[in-house]
Design an enzyme around this catalytic site. Structure first.
Site, PDB file in Angstrom:
ATOM      1  N   GLU B  46       0.805  -1.225   0.000  1.00 41.09           N
ATOM      2  CA  GLU B  46       0.000   0.000   0.000  1.00 41.09           C
ATOM      3  C   GLU B  46       0.834   1.268   0.000  1.00 41.09           C
ATOM      4  OE1 GLU B  46       0.020  -2.225   2.398  1.00 41.09           O
ATOM      5  OE2 GLU B  46      -0.094  -1.326   4.392  1.00 41.09           O
ATOM      6  N   ASN B  47       2.146   1.148   0.209  1.00 39.36           N
ATOM      7  CA  ASN B  47       2.974   2.343   0.087  1.00 39.36           C
ATOM      8  C   ASN B  47       3.201   2.729  -1.367  1.00 39.36           C
ATOM      9  OD1 ASN B  47       4.454  -0.110   0.123  1.00 39.36           O
ATOM     10  ND2 ASN B  47       6.372   1.018   0.309  1.00 39.36           N
TER      11      ASN B  47
END
Lengths: 220, 218, 218, 220
Positions: B46-47
């Site tokens: 998700e980064n």
């Protein structure tokens, strides 16, 4: 009308007590030269809006370790025990925001939207003190935009005018904060001639970038 | 095999060809190692990347390519990078097929608590609230008990991650499905009895004649 | 020079070094031709580019690079392309310094109507409502009258583009500034008297001793 | 698991009465091969969500000319007199949406947000029948997300998996609609091997693309 300046001069413009948005995710994609200069100039009482506070001695963690921060708005502080310790001691205020909500709240400020209407956090402590809105029988939170005095942006490449591109997961919050702050200071690993970044590959446009500094080469 | 490996191998069977999957830090990350052969799954970090892989042996880490914990990773051909708004657009917008998350507590309503212990541990929710609210399918991968105490409860006592019910709970003892009627015990681990699961669970479990023995990925 | 050229040349003087500017289709587009020397302005085309320029003489048009009217354009070094959400993020988010738009009517509150004539012409608002709501500075560039009838009225009779007051009105007769007290006549065109402007205007104009003669860009 | 298919097979999947989002801005960046096939297969009673209806015989204008559209949701129809004539005749319903609001409403659907909170349109006819919300003393419209059955996307390049990139102003609504429809059909000028589009240059990810077709070369 050159935006190029030195790291020192760029940080000179930031007063004590400033509200800063800082790019990066667990240190990856943080503007480390600007962060080091904030520490060197001993800027105090900062409010930092960022995904996280990384780890002690890494990225935004350096500001925490130096006790320069009075308030953090972030999605996660669990990897930095110093942030937790200062929060428990009462010297650091921490406002925790779900990561996707944080991204949209920053974007809303930069894009001129009045609020973010999101399902995330409904019925949890994140809802406390906030308005909800019913849309088609489903409940959403009304989350407010977040803006800042300064955005400290980390880019892979910049052209002389300030067009920016990013690399891999170092992009994260950087393009969002670049739209949402009154003054945008970008730190780039490479600064290249205008026209070197093709128009389709510019992620942050020069029109929102105020100052441009070259990253110190030993400071990735 | 140890408990965590058992859980990861069982969860791996839930992933289907073509799925976009987000694995939480810790135990859930192990799931990627046990993907069945022939299953093409895209993993999101998700980064800001889909198409992540473990850093290939001998590869030089890039400071610009890390997982959500900040550790160096690699990327497969066809990977794509994006900002945090797009990352959660994929999650919240219903494009993420499966998220696998750790848990502190799950209750009879299927509600998960996994982000804080008031007064003791306040790490922040990170992306967990968005993941549970937004993913098409939420799988909780956790140990069945903590220090001998049940983690599957009548009602969560810790702050919730989302009011949305998770879909599946996989522990080293059992596989439990959430339904509108309540928690249904679907599988027990090899060598574990139904009674042992019930004894280690505070929540009411619906037990049918269909309880099978947990199978796991190779 | 003709009326439209006069208006475009006067508006050009309003643009400042470093400005991001959006020019509406038609008369406003002409402003770009009269930019004062030494002024570096970036022009946005809301269909997705900043750094547009007229298609260079002899250049082959690209089907992928057009203005908001669909006509081929060129782009300067340092141009950047973006999707429609980003385009209006720049506009709505306060990043656009100036928009120059045509007008059907402007009233004493500075409100603009420029997107439809009920029962006659319903083209749609396109980006006009976002531009007027979002730009830092809104300049209306239009003829002072239409078929002899005033276009600067006490109240607009056509549907409004936005309730936000525009900042400046430039016509072939006058330059009028909006203020909380009302419309202020700032300049008259060469050879035009204050009385002629007042006669061609339905709205009340505040006339001070400072009215000057309109100067225009070369 | 190949997404590649023919133009005919892709359009075969679209039933009469379908709700379609179609990329393009005045024809630039519209999926013209798919549009031509919609006309050839005589798909009827379509709802089209797009920035505009271009001009007669151009892009989406072809669907209008062939009388295949019963409803248009767009920001602008002024350049297509046939759209206006059908609207006045009552055979075509037109819902006009400010361009920036249209972009955000489509994005909201694709990004899982419950509404768009925008200042655009407040106090105008756009406000009719809509909720407003007061944020910090300022009034905003609450605009609802717009989704669709199909998105017809035009890309410059696609890789075999369906990662897409765009060129210049042909990008426009294409990346937004690719996130907001149940089924996404992408038409690409070039289809290249996986890995040919660098990760930082992918604008629409393969995970949202269902079918991929090659643009007919005479149909730009």
């Amino acid at each position: 009308m050159s935006k190029s300046t030195t790291i020192q001069e760029a940080v000179d413009r930031i007063p004590d007590g400033a509200v800063l948005m800082i790019g990066g995710f667990m240190g990856c994609g943080s503007p480390n030269s600007l962060i080091d200069e904030l520490v060197r100039q001993d800027k105090k009482d900062l409010t930092v809006i960022a995904n996280d506070t990384a780890r002690p001695g890494v990225g935004i963690g350096k500001l925490i370790s130096a006790k320069l921060v009075k308030k953090v708005i972030a999605s996660h502080i669990g990897t930095n025990p110093e942030t937790q310790a200062q929060m428990i001691a009462g010297s650091l205020e921490v406002d925790l925001v779900p990561q996707g909500t944080l991204a949209e709240r920053v974007r809303a400020a930069g894009f001129g939207l009045g609020a973010v209407v999101t399902p995330t956090g409904v019925g949890t402590v994140v809802e406390d003190g906030k308005r909800t809105i019913d849309i088609g029988g489903r409940t959403f939170l009304v989350e407010l935009p977040i803006s800042a005095d300064f955005a400290l942006v980390n880019a892979k490449r910049a052209d002389y005018r300030g067009n920016l591109s990013y690399a891999f997961t170092a992009r994260n919050f950087n393009p969002l904060i670049a739209m949402a702050a009154a003054v945008v200071i970008a730190e780039a690993e490479d600064i290249v001639p205008v026209g070197s970044i093709e128009p389709d590959s510019v992620i942050t446009p020069h029109v929102v970038v105020d100052y441009l500094v070259a990253k110190e080469k030993d400071n990735g | 095999m140890d408990d965590k490996t058992l859980i990861a191998r069982r969860v791996a069977l839930e992933l289907k060809d073509g799925d976009l999957v987000n694995l939480g830090i810790g135990l859930p990350t192990m799931v990627a190692q046990y993907l069945p052969v022939g299953i093409d799954v895209s993993f999101q970090s998700e980064n800001g990347i889909v198409g992540m892989q473990a850093l290939p042996v001998g590869a030089t880490p890039s400071a610009d390519l890390t997982d959500a914990g900040g550790a160096p990773i690699g990327a497969l051909p066809g990977a794509f990078a994006f900002d945090s708004a797009m990352s959660f657009g994929l999650i919240r917008g219903g494009h993420l097929d499966v998220t696998v998350l750790g848990g502190l507590q799950v209750d009879e309503l299927g509600q998960l608590a996994n982000w804080m212990v008031p007064g003791k541990m306040v790490p922040g929710m990170g992306g967990a609230m968005d993941l549970v609210s937004g993913a098409k399918r939420v799988i909780v991968a956790m140990t069945h008990t903590a220090k001998g105490q049940p983690k599957i409860l009548k009602r969560c006592t810790l702050p919730l991650t989302s009011i949305r019910s998770v879909d599946l709970i996989v522990t080293e003892m059992a596989v439990i499905r959430t339904t509108p009627e309540g928690l249904v015990l679907c599988e027990v681990a090899p060598g574990v009895t139904v009674d042992q699961v019930l004894a280690a669970t505070q929540a009411h479990l619906i037990v049918t004649d269909d309880v099978s023995v947990m199978s796991v990925a190779a």
